[in-house]
Design a protein around this motif. Structure first.
Motif, PDB file in Angstrom:
ATOM      1  N   SER A 419       0.859  -1.185   0.000  1.00 48.61           N
ATOM      2  CA  SER A 419       0.000   0.000   0.000  1.00 48.61           C
ATOM      3  C   SER A 419       0.894   1.233   0.000  1.00 48.61           C
ATOM      4  CB  SER A 419      -0.929   0.004   1.220  1.00 48.61           C
ATOM      5  OG  SER A 419      -0.173   0.026   2.425  1.00 48.61           O
ATOM      6  N   LEU A 420       0.282   2.383  -0.330  1.00 50.72           N
ATOM      7  CA  LEU A 420       0.968   3.667  -0.292  1.00 50.72           C
ATOM      8  C   LEU A 420       0.389   4.476   0.855  1.00 50.72           C
ATOM      9  CD1 LEU A 420       1.022   4.546  -4.105  1.00 50.72           C
ATOM     10  CD2 LEU A 420       2.786   3.380  -2.760  1.00 50.72           C
ATOM     11  N   VAL A 421       1.282   5.147   1.634  1.00 52.34           N
ATOM     12  CA  VAL A 421       0.786   5.858   2.815  1.00 52.34           C
ATOM     13  C   VAL A 421       0.832   7.371   2.655  1.00 52.34           C
ATOM     14  CG1 VAL A 421       1.329   3.976   4.389  1.00 52.34           C
ATOM     15  CG2 VAL A 421       3.057   5.688   3.914  1.00 52.34           C
ATOM     16  N   ASP A 422       1.614   7.906   1.721  1.00 56.32           N
ATOM     17  CA  ASP A 422       1.703   9.355   1.555  1.00 56.32           C
ATOM     18  C   ASP A 422       0.883   9.798   0.353  1.00 56.32           C
ATOM     19  OD1 ASP A 422       3.380   9.606   3.729  1.00 56.32           O
ATOM     20  OD2 ASP A 422       5.189   9.254   2.517  1.00 56.32           O
ATOM     21  N   ASN A 423       0.640  11.119   0.278  1.00 66.20           N
ATOM     22  CA  ASN A 423      -0.158  11.696  -0.800  1.00 66.20           C
ATOM     23  C   ASN A 423       0.672  11.713  -2.082  1.00 66.20           C
ATOM     24  OD1 ASN A 423      -1.985  13.032  -2.352  1.00 66.20           O
ATOM     25  ND2 ASN A 423      -1.744  15.018  -1.334  1.00 66.20           N
ATOM     26  N   THR A 424       0.149  11.054  -3.089  1.00 65.96           N
ATOM     27  CA  THR A 424       0.818  11.096  -4.399  1.00 65.96           C
ATOM     28  C   THR A 424       0.111  12.062  -5.338  1.00 65.96           C
ATOM     29  OG1 THR A 424      -0.498   9.271  -5.299  1.00 65.96           O
ATOM     30  CG2 THR A 424       1.507   8.681  -4.107  1.00 65.96           C
ATOM     31  N   ILE A 430      -0.763   1.549  -6.203  1.00 66.51           N
ATOM     32  CA  ILE A 430       0.040   0.325  -6.138  1.00 66.51           C
ATOM     33  C   ILE A 430      -0.876  -0.900  -6.103  1.00 66.51           C
ATOM     34  CG2 ILE A 430       0.192   0.287  -3.605  1.00 66.51           C
ATOM     35  CD1 ILE A 430       3.102  -0.719  -3.948  1.00 66.51           C
ATOM     36  N   ASN A 431      -0.494  -1.938  -6.833  1.00 67.67           N
ATOM     37  CA  ASN A 431      -1.223  -3.208  -6.787  1.00 67.67           C
ATOM     38  C   ASN A 431      -0.890  -3.885  -5.460  1.00 67.67           C
ATOM     39  OD1 ASN A 431      -1.676  -6.148  -7.098  1.00 67.67           O
ATOM     40  ND2 ASN A 431      -2.255  -5.584  -9.185  1.00 67.67           N
ATOM     41  N   PHE A 453       7.163   9.639  -1.908  1.00 65.41           N
ATOM     42  CA  PHE A 453       6.136   9.051  -1.022  1.00 65.41           C
ATOM     43  C   PHE A 453       6.680   7.747  -0.444  1.00 65.41           C
ATOM     44  CE2 PHE A 453       5.353   8.035  -5.460  1.00 65.41           C
ATOM     45  CZ  PHE A 453       5.320   6.650  -5.459  1.00 65.41           C
ATOM     46  N   ARG A 454       5.931   7.144   0.473  1.00 66.52           N
ATOM     47  CA  ARG A 454       6.341   5.888   1.109  1.00 66.52           C
ATOM     48  C   ARG A 454       5.400   4.753   0.723  1.00 66.52           C
ATOM     49  NH1 ARG A 454       6.086   7.281   7.193  1.00 66.52           N
ATOM     50  NH2 ARG A 454       4.363   8.531   6.352  1.00 66.52           N
ATOM     51  N   ALA A 455       6.011   3.612   0.483  1.00 61.57           N
ATOM     52  CA  ALA A 455       5.243   2.376   0.249  1.00 61.57           C
ATOM     53  C   ALA A 455       5.378   1.476   1.483  1.00 61.57           C
ATOM     54  CB  ALA A 455       5.750   1.641  -0.990  1.00 61.57           C
ATOM     55  N   VAL A 456       4.315   0.760   1.777  1.00 59.67           N
ATOM     56  CA  VAL A 456       4.275  -0.116   2.959  1.00 59.67           C
ATOM     57  C   VAL A 456       4.079  -1.556   2.494  1.00 59.67           C
ATOM     58  CG1 VAL A 456       3.140  -0.645   5.138  1.00 59.67           C
ATOM     59  CG2 VAL A 456       3.323   1.726   4.368  1.00 59.67           C
ATOM     60  N   ALA A 457       4.901  -2.467   3.045  1.00 56.62           N
ATOM     61  CA  ALA A 457       4.706  -3.917   2.856  1.00 56.62           C
ATOM     62  C   ALA A 457       4.231  -4.485   4.186  1.00 56.62           C
ATOM     63  CB  ALA A 457       5.993  -4.597   2.408  1.00 56.62           C
ATOM     64  N   SER A 458       3.042  -5.063   4.201  1.00 54.60           N
ATOM     65  CA  SER A 458       2.462  -5.626   5.428  1.00 54.60           C
ATOM     66  C   SER A 458       2.178  -7.107   5.216  1.00 54.60           C
ATOM     67  CB  SER A 458       1.151  -4.908   5.787  1.00 54.60           C
ATOM     68  OG  SER A 458       1.351  -3.519   5.894  1.00 54.60           O
ATOM     69  N   ASP A 459       2.416  -7.902   6.270  1.00 55.79           N
ATOM     70  CA  ASP A 459       2.019  -9.314   6.160  1.00 55.79           C
ATOM     71  C   ASP A 459       0.527  -9.440   6.440  1.00 55.79           C
ATOM     72  OD1 ASP A 459       1.617  -9.549   8.991  1.00 55.79           O
ATOM     73  OD2 ASP A 459       3.749  -9.944   9.265  1.00 55.79           O
ATOM     74  N   THR A 469       8.200   0.055   5.843  1.00 54.00           N
ATOM     75  CA  THR A 469       8.006   1.113   4.849  1.00 54.00           C
ATOM     76  C   THR A 469       9.314   1.355   4.102  1.00 54.00           C
ATOM     77  OG1 THR A 469       8.546   2.869   6.430  1.00 54.00           O
ATOM     78  CG2 THR A 469       6.235   2.221   6.238  1.00 54.00           C
ATOM     79  N   VAL A 470       9.178   1.871   2.879  1.00 55.17           N
ATOM     80  CA  VAL A 470      10.332   2.219   2.067  1.00 55.17           C
ATOM     81  C   VAL A 470      10.016   3.523   1.332  1.00 55.17           C
ATOM     82  CG1 VAL A 470       9.619   0.938  -0.001  1.00 55.17           C
ATOM     83  CG2 VAL A 470      12.054   1.283   0.469  1.00 55.17           C
ATOM     84  N   ARG A 471      11.045   4.332   1.108  1.00 56.52           N
ATOM     85  CA  ARG A 471      10.883   5.632   0.431  1.00 56.52           C
ATOM     86  C   ARG A 471      10.996   5.426  -1.069  1.00 56.52           C
ATOM     87  NH1 ARG A 471      14.606  10.140  -0.514  1.00 56.52           N
ATOM     88  NH2 ARG A 471      13.476  12.128  -0.425  1.00 56.52           N
ATOM     89  N   VAL A 472      10.052   6.009  -1.789  1.00 55.79           N
ATOM     90  CA  VAL A 472      10.031   5.918  -3.249  1.00 55.79           C
ATOM     91  C   VAL A 472      10.120   7.347  -3.819  1.00 55.79           C
ATOM     92  CG1 VAL A 472       8.761   5.159  -5.293  1.00 55.79           C
ATOM     93  CG2 VAL A 472       8.630   3.825  -3.174  1.00 55.79           C
ATOM     94  N   VAL A 473      11.100   7.580  -4.684  1.00 60.39           N
ATOM     95  CA  VAL A 473      11.272   8.889  -5.339  1.00 60.39           C
ATOM     96  C   VAL A 473      11.088   8.692  -6.840  1.00 60.39           C
ATOM     97  CG1 VAL A 473      12.824  10.819  -5.768  1.00 60.39           C
ATOM     98  CG2 VAL A 473      12.866   9.641  -3.547  1.00 60.39           C
ATOM     99  N   VAL A 474      10.130   9.441  -7.411  1.00 58.03           N
ATOM    100  CA  VAL A 474       9.852   9.357  -8.846  1.00 58.03           C
ATOM    101  C   VAL A 474      10.194  10.709  -9.476  1.00 58.03           C
ATOM    102  CG1 VAL A 474       8.125   8.908 -10.619  1.00 58.03           C
ATOM    103  CG2 VAL A 474       7.996   7.704  -8.422  1.00 58.03           C
ATOM    104  N   HIS A 475      11.190  10.690 -10.334  1.00 53.26           N
ATOM    105  CA  HIS A 475      11.573  11.897 -11.069  1.00 53.26           C
ATOM    106  C   HIS A 475      10.832  11.906 -12.404  1.00 53.26           C
ATOM    107  CE1 HIS A 475      14.895  12.650  -8.271  1.00 53.26           C
ATOM    108  NE2 HIS A 475      15.156  11.350  -8.353  1.00 53.26           N
ATOM    109  N   ILE A 476      10.285  13.088 -12.759  1.00 55.77           N
ATOM    110  CA  ILE A 476       9.550  13.219 -14.013  1.00 55.77           C
ATOM    111  C   ILE A 476      10.481  13.831 -15.051  1.00 55.77           C
ATOM    112  CG2 ILE A 476       7.471  14.064 -15.136  1.00 55.77           C
ATOM    113  CD1 ILE A 476       7.000  12.164 -12.775  1.00 55.77           C
ATOM    114  N   ASP A 477      10.801  13.042 -16.060  1.00 54.05           N
ATOM    115  CA  ASP A 477      11.687  13.536 -17.123  1.00 54.05           C
ATOM    116  C   ASP A 477      10.890  14.381 -18.114  1.00 54.05           C
ATOM    117  OD1 ASP A 477      13.822  12.268 -15.992  1.00 54.05           O
ATOM    118  OD2 ASP A 477      13.696  10.488 -17.289  1.00 54.05           O
ATOM    119  N   ASP A 478      11.561  15.443 -18.586  1.00 54.46           N
ATOM    120  CA  ASP A 478      10.900  16.399 -19.485  1.00 54.46           C
ATOM    121  C   ASP A 478      10.789  15.836 -20.895  1.00 54.46           C
ATOM    122  OD1 ASP A 478       9.897  19.134 -20.016  1.00 54.46           O
ATOM    123  OD2 ASP A 478      11.642  19.160 -21.356  1.00 54.46           O
ATOM    124  N   ILE A 479       9.698  16.211 -21.569  1.00 53.31           N
ATOM    125  CA  ILE A 479       9.568  16.034 -23.010  1.00 53.31           C
ATOM    126  C   ILE A 479       9.196  17.396 -23.593  1.00 53.31           C
ATOM    127  CG2 ILE A 479       8.862  13.618 -22.790  1.00 53.31           C
ATOM    128  CD1 ILE A 479       5.992  14.574 -23.474  1.00 53.31           C
TER     129      ILE A 479
END
Length: 605
Positions: A419-424, A430-431, A453-459, A469-479
């Motif tokens: 799951s995702l816990v922060d505002n995207t 996430i599936n 944002f942060r992703a959470v893996a729960s059993d 939790t793990v930190r996910v950084v998504v950079h948006i490349d320009d077009i």
């Protein structure tokens, strides 16, 4: 097989009879069978015990065709005056005998059908009749029964009435005897002694077993009273015998007495302990404190006393040091905390049980323990942080990153959901099963160039689930998706007629919100012009020739282009004149409205 009664198939080992067998001649045959593999000089051997089952093929036979006894006329009714004895070579019911009086001269006698004992039914007097002849028949209990009359065989018992035999035998031997169960056949069990004070034949005593010896375990010498074993004993099958023994004098009439002799069979350690199960299987939870009860094993020993008291132990082997067994009760407990992730199954093959006999006998069983999982591990992501760059023109629903987390636990405790816990900002989802992150709307770098944002893996534990939790950084490349935009269009410039050559007469400005070469703007004149020239980088319009008149006026089309692979352009009108013209300036709209996303980057258009 000294008599050649059997044959054996040399290939398949099938044993067959070659002659008719006779239970009465030999009831048990013990064959020794040899086996040989190929031409090997080594032989194997085994014993085959064959029991010949009896059929009712022998009628009872009296050993004596006639007999004579004398009795005193003073004997009261119910007195035993004679014992008829017939033998039947068969066994079991086929050899059990029932007696009857076939013909008699008087109703003064009756016979016990099972014991063959002839009893007085009334008082007899010698002065009335001194002699009685009884024809006694014997019949077995077979199906169908056989009788001595079929063989024209019956016992003629002559009863002679004498004056008196007034003393019955009196037992002086103990009514209790002890014997070990492993004695051989023919072993002396007990000496039965009965005294009769009468003289002569009236004081001569003989002995009979009346009951309690149905399995013919014992033989009693009727003259000496010596009781010996007739077969091997087994205390675990029968530990006590009660024999009703009759002592009968030889008087006329004969007097008798009975005694119940109790024979106690004492135990020897001939039985091996047997576990109730050869394989014990159970479960135990991990992380329990030492001393946790696991299972109780049980064994039985049919012996008695110390021979049946059992001691349990675990023999050394893999993993045995983590367990301890109570030697008396067979209860198994842990000696250390177990960890399923280190070892899930313990297979203890040396679960031993021995009795306290001398020498001791023992057996073993196998014990398999399955360690049950507890939720003691957090899911672990494959990376401590995820970073990825994606183009801003990705379609909605595109997968950009596959997260993976593993959990060492088992079952639901090890099944991971994401799951995702922060505002995207509505851009990503996430599936929950696969951990795949997908876009949920079109991206625009110019609106937001990076998402963190942060992703959470729960059993999936039903009790106190664990997560990471793990930190996910998504950079948006320009077009290159934005056209250059002029700051002012059209641009009006007033130039004095005497303006010298190479003088800048106007400057156009334009910007492109894309990045890099996609946002780098260059300028050019769309129509070749000799009077004016434009600096492609600065947008400065420079006079190249003197103006032709004091009323000069011209219109230049300026094109702004970015430097992307597929450049985007915009055009603007520049009006240059030597006379300043007044004009009304107005906005293109009376009201401007715009939506600005929160957290927009500084400098955003």
């Amino acid at each position: 097989d000294p008599h050649g009664r059997f044959s054996i198939d040399p290939q398949f080992g099938i044993i067959r009879t070659k002659q008719q067998l006779d239970h009465e001649t030999q009831s048990v045959v013990v064959l020794t069978v040899q086996s040989q593999l190929g031409n090997s000089p080594v032989y194997g051997s085994t014993q085959v015990n064959i029991s010949v089952v009896d059929i009712n093929d022998n009628p009872p036979v009296f050993l004596t065709k006639s007999d004579k006894v004398t009795i005193s006329h003073t004997q009261p009714p119910g007195t035993a005056v004679y014992i008829a004895h017939a033998e039947d070579k068969d066994s079991g019911l086929n050899g059990a005998i029932k007696y009857s009086i076939a013909s008699k001269q008087s109703n003064a006698f009756s016979i016990d059908p099972n014991l063959g004992v002839v009893n007085l039914t009334r008082t007899v007097f010698a002065d009335k009749q001194q002699e009685y002849t009884l024809h006694i028949a014997a019949e077995d209990y077979g199906s169908p029964p056989l009788t001595s009359l079929l063989m024209l065989d019956s016992l003629a018992a002559k009863i002679v009435i004498l004056d008196i035999n007034d003393n019955s035998p009196n037992f002086t031997s103990s009514p209790l005897s002890y014997i070990m169960e492993d004695v051989e056949v023919g072993f002396l069990v007990h000496h039965i002694i009965a005294k009769d004070p009468d003289e002569g034949r009236n004081g001569q005593v003989t002995y009979r077993i009346l009951s309690g010896n149905e399995n013919k375990a014992f033989v009693l010498d009727k003259i000496t009273g010596l009781l010996t074993t007739a077969q091997l004993l087994d205390r675990e099958i029968q530990e006590q015998y009660s024999l009703t023994v009759m002592a009968l004098d030889d008087g006329s009439p004969a007097l008798s007495a009975t005694q119940v002799l109790t024979i106690i069979v004492l135990d020897v350690n001939d039985e091996t302990p047997i576990f109730l199960k050869q394989l014990y299987e159970t479960t135990v939870r991990e992380n329990q404190h030492p001393g946790e009860f696991v299972i109780k094993v049980e064994a039985v020993d049919r012996d008695t006393g110390l021979n049946s008291l059992l001691q349990y132990e675990i023999l050394p082997g893999t993993g045995y040091e983590k367990f301890k067994m109570n030697s008396d009760s067979g209860e198994l407990v842990t000696t250390a905390s177990l960890d399923r992730e280190t070892q899930e199954v313990f297979s203890i093959k040396g679960n031993s049980c021995r009795d306290l006999g001398s020498p001791s006998r023992s057996s073993t069983a196998q014990l398999t323990l399955m360690v049950l999982d507890e939720n003691d591990h957090n899911p672990l992501f494959a990376k401590s942080q995820y970073q990825i760059s994606v183009r801003e023109d990705l379609e909605e629903g595109s997968a950009i990153l596959d997260l993976f987390a593993s959990d060492e636990d088992d079952g639901l405790n090890g099944e991971v959901r994401y799951s995702l816990v922060d505002n995207t900002f509505g851009a990503f989802a996430i599936n929950s099963v696969t951990g795949s992150i997908v876009t949920t709307k079109a991206l625009d770098r110019e609106t937001k160039s990076q998402y963190t944002f942060r992703a959470v893996a729960s059993d999936c534990s039903t009790h106190l689930p664990r997560s990471t939790t793990v930190r996910v950084v998504v950079h948006i490349d320009d077009i290159n998706d934005n056209d250059p935009v002029f700051f002012q269009n059209p641009l009006r410039a007033f130039v004095p007629a005497e303006t010298p050559v190479n003088e800048t007469v106007a400057t156009v400005r334009a910007e492109d919100v894309d990045l890099g070469s996609n946002g780098a703007v260059v300028f050019s004149l769309m129509i070749v012009e000799t009077v004016f020239q434009i600096n492609m980088k600065t947008g400065d319009i420079i006079l190249q020739e003197p103006l032709a008149s004091k009323e000069f006026s011209t219109q230049l089309l300026v094109m702004a282009s970015d430097q992307g692979i597929s450049p985007r352009t915009a055009t603007a009108m520049v009006i240059i004149s030597t006379e300043e013209q007044e004009e009304e300036i107005s906005f293109s709209h009376s009201l401007y409205e715009a939506s600005v996303p929160e957290n927009s980057a500084a400098g955003g258009h």
